[in-house]
Design a protein around this motif. Structure first.
Motif, PDB file in Angstrom:
ATOM      1  N   ASP A  94       0.827  -1.218   0.000  1.00  0.00           N
ATOM      2  CA  ASP A  94       0.000   0.000   0.000  1.00  0.00           C
ATOM      3  C   ASP A  94       0.855   1.261   0.000  1.00  0.00           C
ATOM      4  O   ASP A  94       0.579   2.215  -0.721  1.00  0.00           O
ATOM      5  CB  ASP A  94      -0.932   0.023   1.219  1.00  0.00           C
ATOM      6  N   ASN A 119       2.404   1.758  -3.432  1.00  0.00           N
ATOM      7  CA  ASN A 119       1.427   2.270  -4.390  1.00  0.00           C
ATOM      8  C   ASN A 119       1.118   3.749  -4.159  1.00  0.00           C
ATOM      9  O   ASN A 119       0.952   4.507  -5.119  1.00  0.00           O
ATOM     10  CB  ASN A 119       0.143   1.437  -4.344  1.00  0.00           C
ATOM     11  N   ARG A 120       1.060   4.168  -2.902  1.00  0.00           N
ATOM     12  CA  ARG A 120       0.851   5.600  -2.608  1.00  0.00           C
ATOM     13  C   ARG A 120       2.020   6.430  -3.129  1.00  0.00           C
ATOM     14  O   ARG A 120       1.835   7.498  -3.702  1.00  0.00           O
ATOM     15  CB  ARG A 120       0.667   5.817  -1.107  1.00  0.00           C
ATOM     16  N   TYR A 121       3.228   5.934  -2.930  1.00  0.00           N
ATOM     17  CA  TYR A 121       4.424   6.640  -3.396  1.00  0.00           C
ATOM     18  C   TYR A 121       4.445   6.699  -4.923  1.00  0.00           C
ATOM     19  O   TYR A 121       4.817   7.707  -5.514  1.00  0.00           O
ATOM     20  CB  TYR A 121       5.668   5.939  -2.855  1.00  0.00           C
ATOM     21  N   LYS A 122       4.019   5.622  -5.537  1.00  0.00           N
ATOM     22  CA  LYS A 122       3.932   5.562  -6.997  1.00  0.00           C
ATOM     23  C   LYS A 122       2.994   6.661  -7.505  1.00  0.00           C
ATOM     24  O   LYS A 122       3.296   7.342  -8.483  1.00  0.00           O
ATOM     25  CB  LYS A 122       3.426   4.183  -7.418  1.00  0.00           C
ATOM     26  N   GLU A 123       1.876   6.850  -6.837  1.00  0.00           N
ATOM     27  CA  GLU A 123       0.923   7.891  -7.223  1.00  0.00           C
ATOM     28  C   GLU A 123       1.504   9.294  -7.036  1.00  0.00           C
ATOM     29  O   GLU A 123       1.173  10.209  -7.787  1.00  0.00           O
ATOM     30  CB  GLU A 123      -0.375   7.745  -6.429  1.00  0.00           C
ATOM     31  N   GLU A 124       2.366   9.478  -6.038  1.00  0.00           N
ATOM     32  CA  GLU A 124       3.014  10.783  -5.820  1.00  0.00           C
ATOM     33  C   GLU A 124       4.022  11.097  -6.920  1.00  0.00           C
ATOM     34  O   GLU A 124       4.229  12.251  -7.268  1.00  0.00           O
ATOM     35  CB  GLU A 124       3.750  10.798  -4.473  1.00  0.00           C
ATOM     36  N   THR A 151       4.004  10.026 -10.161  1.00  0.00           N
ATOM     37  CA  THR A 151       3.444  10.165 -11.503  1.00  0.00           C
ATOM     38  C   THR A 151       3.281  11.620 -11.927  1.00  0.00           C
ATOM     39  O   THR A 151       3.691  11.975 -13.036  1.00  0.00           O
ATOM     40  CB  THR A 151       2.114   9.398 -11.598  1.00  0.00           C
ATOM     41  N   PRO A 152       2.735  12.525 -11.100  1.00  0.00           N
ATOM     42  CA  PRO A 152       2.613  13.923 -11.533  1.00  0.00           C
ATOM     43  C   PRO A 152       3.955  14.639 -11.736  1.00  0.00           C
ATOM     44  O   PRO A 152       4.016  15.674 -12.368  1.00  0.00           O
ATOM     45  CB  PRO A 152       1.837  14.601 -10.401  1.00  0.00           C
ATOM     46  N   VAL A 164      10.007   0.700  -5.715  1.00  0.00           N
ATOM     47  CA  VAL A 164       9.384   1.590  -6.686  1.00  0.00           C
ATOM     48  C   VAL A 164      10.450   1.957  -7.704  1.00  0.00           C
ATOM     49  O   VAL A 164      11.437   2.614  -7.387  1.00  0.00           O
ATOM     50  CB  VAL A 164       8.793   2.849  -6.011  1.00  0.00           C
TER      51      VAL A 164
END
Length: 160
Positions: free
Chosen positions: A98, A101-106, A108-109, A126
């Protein structure tokens, strides 16, 4: 018995708090000492040919940490996409899927295309780049460190 013990603790805390406030009222205020400031009197002038290329930090040529381990891709599509790669640029490592995945979302932008690798050690890595040649992977690590100083601890994972 527990209530009496708990009550005694609460009362002792209240009484000790009162003593602190009483001692603060009796003490004299501390006078601040003036601080001496030192300034350089020699102006330093530098002429730059191309000031738009200046950066706020120095480029780092610190050695790239490498680690060799086996891993699996968290998504099956990534396994076929990156099958020929042997060198992976790792920007974060987590014990929880989890958190990875949160770090992955950070990331991407910020222009990264991260994927998650599950290592043999149990960590979720990651990854922000995969390469077939080590020199290209090392160059990417240095580029990330220079372009994004907060990711100075980016390292290289070598596929076993």
């Amino acid at each position: 018995m527990k209530k009496i013990f708990l009550g005694a603790i609460v009362i002792s805390m209240l009484l000790s708090g009162c003593k602190v406030f009483q001692s603060m009222e009796k003490s004299e205020p501390v006078q601040e000492q003036p601080q001496t400031k030192v300034f350089s009197t020699q102006p330093t002038e530098t002429t730059r040919e191309n000031p738009s290329s200046d950066v706020m930090y120095e480029e780092t040529d610190a050695p790239v940490r490498t680690q060799e381990e086996s891993f699996t891709f968290e998504q099956r599509d990534d396994a076929t996409k990156y099958a020929g790669s042997s060198f992976f640029v790792i920007i974060g490592s987590f014990s929880s899927s989890d958190n990875a995945n949160r770090y992955k979302e950070e990331l991407t932008p910020q222009g990264f295309a991260p994927i998650i690798l599950h290592s043999e050690t149990g960590y979720y890595r990651v990854c922000v780049g995969s390469f077939t040649e080590e020199t290209a992977a090392r160059q990417r690590v240095h580029q990330i460190r220079n372009d994004f100083p907060k990711y100075y601890d980016t390292w290289l994972l070598i596929k076993k």
